[in-house]
Each structure stands twice: as structure tokens, then as C-alpha cells.
Design an enzyme around this catalytic site. Structure first.
Site, PDB file in Angstrom:
ATOM      1  N   ASP A 198       1.242  -1.155  -0.016  1.00 29.13           N
ATOM      2  CA  ASP A 198      -0.094   0.043  -0.188  1.00 29.13           C
ATOM      3  C   ASP A 198       0.405   1.522   0.092  1.00 29.13           C
ATOM      4  OD1 ASP A 198      -2.333   1.382   0.543  1.00 29.13           O
ATOM      5  OD2 ASP A 198      -3.471   0.243   1.818  1.00 29.13           O
TER       6      ASP A 198
ATOM      7  N   ASP B 209     -11.043   1.716  -2.937  1.00 30.00           N
ATOM      8  CA  ASP B 209     -11.726   1.352  -1.902  1.00 30.00           C
ATOM      9  C   ASP B 209     -13.331   1.537  -1.679  1.00 30.00           C
ATOM     10  OD1 ASP B 209      -9.153   0.664  -0.455  1.00 30.00           O
ATOM     11  OD2 ASP B 209      -9.431   2.607   0.722  1.00 30.00           O
TER      12      ASP B 209
END
Ligand code: DGJ
Length: 729
Positions: A464, A532
Site C-alpha cells: 500500500d 476502496d
């Protein structure tokens, strides 16, 4: 990382070549590079016969500079501008020689140019990927000065002239949880720019790819289209310049590293290589260009491209930071029971002095939080093996928090402009590590290496990156203007080291969702986290748009909870599954909150997906009805290369009572073959055509009537969906 193998092939050197034709299966690029002249591009489009190539000029094709430099292009945009050691701002690059060599997938043409008055030389490269209909370009800029530096103030990868006409450009914007929105407009006089200056997540806003439609408003299945993708993980700028038709009959497209606050000082003897800029032309509409990029990406760019990816459960939306051993065990059992293959433990598992309870602490402290996981990660890896699934783990190795042991020890490792207060991001404390610093590169490599060596059973890493570079400044570099570029060189070095030691591990590129969806970074990664936002309705759009340049194999699509955590929308599970099944299927929810019926539906969908995932992940995509067409519908189909099998997706995004829905036309099938149609992941009564055989021609020209209501239990009539599996008889 994939490497290109060059054949020790015939090297053709034609010092005074007039036209060089670079062809792929269906396309040609014609350059005009005569010794002593400015290198030019004459044509890019459908494959030409040698006769047509020779007659281009008489057909009205005008040549235009292949790499406009500040001098010959001073009244318009340029691809290269420099400051010579004596302050001269011009260069004059003339062709010295042209050479062509073969490599395993096509040809590599090199046009060497030089400035007669200064020792600055430019080589322009064109590389053909013949089977995939892709031609890419980049340049090498060499400073031959004995003592002095040259400053590059613009250093694009390439420039492409496009004949003026009814030309439309589709570019892609977006933001966190609203990735990849479409901006489609005709090219008008003036300059249009698409750029990203995030420093780290270079698709958090715009994308470095564009579709250029030459026959008016873009169509999916017809019309001539050029796709362009700049393969670079850092800041970039793409520009279109359209001059007054009295003076110019072309639009010009430029793409390269964004030079703002990033002039590059080229030391004596140094060569700067610009990133690869890939073009593909198709006369089969935007979907045709997409298929070319998907094939090319799978074969030459994506790590493990061409191998299907696992069906996984990711812990993030199920538990967020609330990681604990029993909870992880339960999630692993649940995904194994549903037929999944991999469990990924997301954020929240680490930190000692500062345990990671939220996003305000601990990045950089990659030690297990023993309060949450008393038996460590090794226990989870062993438990996953007992459940018969693989285990993956989340890291964010390029970052730290000001509340971390790492920052306390190495405050000089973070990026921040000298003499300025720290600018902190996520959680009010997040900072970016300075990857231009070799010590930081070693540390970041060590994070990955440490995880892989401590817990050898790990087979997947979610990498990430949740911050931009807000205060440009390195405590390591002398020249602050080099930071944006050196950051990405440092990242490439780290990723190269990782891939040479761990070639087999699957790695996902995540950057606040889809912030790193670019062919410059994907060679080290197997897939990316698309967004997301797991709301299936918004995912219909996000996945549609992401598919313009990226294949389903790389596009992680997870079934989220309802109501959705980002949008609050309630969507039936059937629709959520069907949307996720059109890319790399996964789950992003808490299985313990699901009913037995919901788990059973997921289990049968996973079993169905296993039958067809090869077609979805590795097949040819035809986008048919766009969700933007205002019909409350979206359809698309994936077919195998031999067209013997296909999977058709039908989504009712909005239901209008009494409004007729046209029959669904298929695409990409063999008109002469018969296809048996069976519904996958079926809920409710069989469709009237279940199990029947239709010719490909009938399906493509007449289509099937699909009942328009919602076929899943729930309060809405929106969100009907069907997945149809076609097998040739
Ligand atoms: C941002 C990612 O996009 C999410 O999927 C999740 O991994 C969080 N970071 C964790 O902090």
C-alpha cells in the site's frame, strides 16, 4: 520484472534512410529520418502496403517533427527543451543514422540525432510488439560535454502528430473511492493537459493513458482509435496541442515526465532515458485498443501476466484495525469453506512501542503486535495451511508516521522541504520515506525481505501507499529538483531487488485504492486494488473505465457489505457478486455477519467463477452497452482467443417501470458457430433461453431478450444482473 530479450539479429544501418516503416500485424508507423534533417513522423494507423506507404505524401499526409525541440518548435509546444552550459536555450537535433534490429516480439528502430554545435545527442527509439499491435517510443538524451552539465527543462518520451478532423480524446480523472472517471471531448484549438503531481500515487487523480478517437464521438466496437499509455510510476504530463488550421493540419500529442519543479541536471557524460510511451491503433473502436493493451500488458508488463489470480478474502472492510488471532482464524475458515484460495490480513497487525490501533501511528515498525497476535504471524500462516488456503499480508513500506520508532530513530529519512515544518498526511502523522536515499532503499527492501524470510509460507503481499509528497525536499539529495525522479528510481531499485529474490510471490499494488494503476509500476506487481469503493453500482463504472487500458486479470474486484461502507447504498448480494465476477473476484467483508444463504450464494458463485475465470482474466473484452449511455444498463463480454467460450455480463443499473429494454446484442463471437447459453450464479427462475443453442451471428445481430426487473430478493427493482456462459458446440 519482465525483460525483453533482444535477438543478436541483423543490424540494418541506413545512414540516409528516407522512410522507415515500422509495422505490426494490423498497424504501421512511418517515420521520415533523412541524414541532416529533423526526424519526422508521417503516418500512424492501419497497416500499409509498401505502395501506400510510398504514396502517403501525395494523399495529403504532411510530416511533422518526431521529437520537437525548443528551437524548431519555439512558437508551439516542444518535447525537449534544455539549458546548455553557456546558457543557450536551444538545441538543433538532426538525424545522423537510423538502425533497425529484431527482437523476439518485433523490431527496434533507433534514430540517432545530434546537435552540430553542442555535444548533446538524442536517440529516438520505436519498438514494435507485432502480435499485440503496440508500438512504443522513448528517447535517450546524452550530454557529451567533457566538464559541464546540461539542464533538461522538458524531456518528454515522445510526440505523435494526429491529422485534424473530428478527433475526440477520452482521458481519465478520479479521486479516492471515485477512481477513473471519464472525460471525453472533441479536440478544439488550444492546449489540453492531463497531469499528475502527487509524487507517489500517480493515478490518484488523472491517469497517464488516453484514447484518441479519429472518427468522431468514440464508439466501443467500431471506428479508428489510437490508445496511448505512458509507462511511468511518477509525475507526468500528457498534452494535446491543436493549432489554427490556417497554419497546421495536425493535432500533436506529447507525453512524458512532468518537468515542473523537476528540471533534470544531466551531468557530463550522463545519459537520461525517458520512460516508455506505448501506442496502439485499432479500427475496431475503443474496445479494440483495450484488447491490444490487455494482451500486451499480460505478455510483457504484468508480473505473472497470463496466469489466473487467486480468489481471496481481504480483512480490511471486515474488521479494519481490529485484528486479533481468533478473528483471523474465523475469517480464514470462512473463506476456505466458501471455496476461496487466499486470505489477506490487512492493516493493523504490527507495532510494538506504538501498536497500530488506527492510522495515526506505527508505519515503519514492522514487528508483530503480540497483544493482537500472541502466537505471531507464523501461527496464521500455519492455520491457513490447515484450512487449505494461502496467506497474504499488508505492508506500506514507503511510509512512516511521526509517532513511530522508525521516525524517532531516523528523522532524516523522511521527505520534507529543508527548513519547513513537517507536512503530515493520513491520520495527521503520516510521512513519506525518502527513497532517493540508498539507506532508505535498503530499509524498504528489508521490510519485504524480513517478512518473507521470517514467515516463509507467505504467498501474497498487499503493498500500500497512502500519501503524496506535499513538501518537496530531500535531506539526502543535493539537488532538490531531482527528488521526484530519484524517488521513483529508488523505488524501481527496491522492486528489482525484491523481484530478483522473490520472483514467485504475488504482490498487489494498492495506493489508497487505485492510486497506482499504470504500466510503469505493474511490471513488479500481479494486480492492483481498483478502488476502496466496493459499492457494486459505482464499481460497474470504475471497472468499465479501468478496463480501457488494464486487463481483468489485474483488476481486484471484491464483494463488499450492504449497506456499502463508502456510499451507504444497499445492493443485493447477487448483483455485488456478479460485478466482482467480471474481474479478479474476491471478498471484502466480515463473513461472520453473513447469513447461511448468503454464504451459500457466495460459495456457488466462487465455484462458477472457477469455471470461467480463465476467460474473464485472460480473455478478449468487448464492452457493449456503456453504463454512461443512460439506458440503465451495462453489458460486456469476454471471449477466449479461439472464440469457443465466452462470458457475458448484464447489469441493470437503474430500473424505469414500463420503459422497454432493447434485446442484448453480443459481440466477439464466431458468427458461424453455435453457442449453448447457460446462466451462472443463477438466482430465481431459469431464463427462457437457458440451455438453448444460438448461432454467434444470431446472438450478435438479433440478441437475447433479458427480463429487465430485479431477479434477486431485496427492496429494489434496480440491480438485476445476469452472467451468461456461452460454450461453442
Ligand atoms: C488503503 C487501502 O486502499 C485499503 O484497502 C486498506 O489497505 C487501507 N489502506 C489500510 O490502511
Amino acid at each position: 520484472m519482465k525483460r525483453t530479450i533482444f535477438l543478436a539479429a541483423v543490424l540494418l544501418c541506413n545512414a540516409a534512410a528516407a522512410q522507415t516503416v515500422i509495422s505490426t500485424k494490423n498497424t504501421s508507423l512511418v517515420i521520415d529520418a533523412q541524414e541532416g534533417q529533423i526526424p519526422q513522423i508521417l503516418y500512424y494507423g492501419t497497416r500499409l502496403s509498401s505502395g501506400d506507404a510510398a504514396a502517403l505524401r501525395s494523399a495529403g499526409f504532411g510530416a511533422s517533427a518526431a521529437y520537437p525541440v525548443h528551437n524548431d518548435a519555439s512558437t508551439s509546444l516542444e518535447a525537449l527543451s534544455v539549458r546548455m552550459p553557456d546558457g543557450n536555450l536551444s538545441t538543433d537535433q538532426r538525424v545522423k543514422s537510423v538502425s533497425t534490429e529484431s527482437w523476439a516480439g518485433g523490431k527496434l528502430v533507433r534514430v540517432d540525432c545530434a546537435d552540430a554545435n553542442y555535444p548533446l545527442a538524442v536517440s529516438i527509439f520505436y519498438k514494435s510488439y507485432e502480435a499485440e499491435d503496440v508500438i512504443s517510443t522513448w528517447t535517450e538524451i546524452r550530454n557529451g560535454e567533457k566538464k559541464k552539465s546540461v539542464v533538461l527543462t522538458r524531456f518528454d518520451s515522445g510526440c505523435l502528430p494526429i491529422r485534424q478532423g473530428d478527433v475526440w480524446v477520452t482521458s481519465f480523472g478520479g479521486s479516492w473511492a471515485g477512481e477513473v472517471t471519464v472525460n471525453c471531448q472533441p479536440l478544439k484549438t488550444g492546449v489540453r493537459s492531463v497531469f499528475n503531481k502527487d509524487g507517489v500515487r500517480n493515478t490518484q487523480t488523472s491517469h497517464a493513458e488516453v484514447m484518441i478517437s479519429l472518427d468522431g464521438k468514440p464508439q466501443e466496437l467500431s471506428g479508428r482509435v489510437i490508445g496511448a499509455a505512458l509507462c511511468y510510476s511518477g509525475n507526468y504530463e500528457l498534452r494535446f496541442e491543436t493549432g489554427d488550421t490556417r497554419y497546421s493540419s495536425i493535432h500533436r500529442f506529447f507525453a512524458g515526465i512532468d518537468p515542473s519543479n523537476s528540471n533534470y541536471t544531466l551531468a557530463r557524460g550522463e545519459t537520461f532515458t525517458t520512460p516508455e510511451l506505448a501506442y496502439s491503433f485499432s479500427a475496431e473502436g475503443m474496445s479494440g485498443v483495450s484488447r491490444n493493451f490487455h494482451k500486451w500488458g499480460r505478455k510483457y508488463k504484468l508480473a505473472h501476466g497470463g496466469q489466473v489470480n487467486d480468489i481471496l478474502l481481504n480483512s480490511w472492510e471486515g474488521v479494519y484495525f481490529d485484528i486479533n488471532e481468533a478473528g483471523m482464524h474465523q475469517m480464514m475458515r470462512d473463506i476456505a469453506d466458501m471455496g476461496g484460495e487466499l486470505f489477506v490480513m490487512d492493516d493493523g497487525w504490527f507495532g510494538d512501542k506504538y501498536p497500530r490501533k488506527n492510522d495515526e501511528t506505527s508505519l515503519g515498525d514492522w514487528v508483530v503486535d503480540r497483544n493482537k497476535l500472541p502466537n505471531g504471524v507464523e501461527d496464521l500462516v500455519a492455520e491457513a495451511a490447515k484450512d487449505g488456503i494461502k496467506f497474504g499480508i499488508w505492508i506500506e513500506p514507503e511510509m512512516t508516521n511521526s509517532r513511530s520508532e522508525l521516525f524517532e530513530k531516523h528523522p532524516d529519512w523522511v521527505i520534507n522541504a529543508p527548513g519547513r515544518n513537517l507536512v503530515e498526511g493520513r491520520g495527521g502523522t503520516q510521512l513519506v520515506l525518502d527513497l532517493s536515499n540508498p539507506a532508505v532503499q535498503d530499509f524498504v527492501f528489508g521490510v519485504f525481505d524480513g517478512i518473507m524470510t521470517q514467515w516463509p509460507g507467505i504467498s501474497y503481499i498487499k503493498w500500500d501507499a497512502n500519501m503524496d509528497i506535499p513538501s518537496q525536499g530531500s535531506q539526502y539529495l543535493k539537488n532538490q529538483e531531482h527528488l521526484y525522479i530519484e524517488y521513483h528510481r529508488g523505488l524501481a531499485r527496491v522492486l528489482d531487488r525484491i523481484r530478483s529474490k522473490y520472483p514467485d510471490v504475488a504482490v498487489q499494488a494498492c495506493a489508497s485504492g487505485g492510486g497506482r494503476v499504470n504500466w510503469g509500476i505493474l511490471p513488479w506487481f500481479d494486480e492492483f486494488w481498483t478502488s476502496d469503493n466496493t459499492d457494486a453500482l459505482q464499481r460497474v463504472f470504475i471497472q468499465w473505465n479501468t478496463s480501457y487500458f488494464f486487463p481483468a486479470e489485474a483488476m481486484a474486484a471484491h464483494i463488499g457489505a450492504s449497506p456499502n461502507h463508502t456510499t451507504g447504498r444497499e445492493i443485493p448480494l447477487k448483483f455485488r457478486i456478479d460485478v466482482a465476477m467480471s474481474a479478479r473476484l474476491g471478498l471484502e467483508l466480515q463473513p461472520s455477519a453473513m447469513s447461511a444463504e448468503e454464504k451459500a450464494l457466495c460459495k456457488s458463485a466462487i465455484a462458477d467463477y472457477k469455471k470461467v475465470r480463465e476467460i474473464v482474466q485472460l480473455g478478449d473484452l468487448y464492452r457493449i452497452v456503456s453504463p454512461y449511455d443512460g439506458k440503465g444498463l451495462c453489458t460486456k463480454i469476454y471471449t477466449t482467443g479461439s472464440k469457443d467460450r465466452a462470458v457475458f455480463f448484464w447489469y441493470r443499473t437503474e430500473y424505469f417501470h414500463g420503459e422497454p429494454v432493447a434485446a442484448s446484442l453480443f459481440a466477439g463471437l464466431d458468427p458461424e458457430r453455435g453457442y449453448r447459453v447457460t446462466e451462472l450464479n443463477r438466482v430465481g427462475a431459469a431464463l427462457p433461453f437457458e440451455g438453448k443453442v444460438f448461432s454467434g451471428r444470431f446472438l450478435m445481430e438479433q440478441g437475447l431478450d433479458i427480463p429487465s426487473g430485479n431477479n434477486a430478493p431485496g427492496p429494489h427493482r434496480d440491480f438485476g444482473s445476469h452472467v451468461l456462459y456461452l460454450t461453442a458446440e
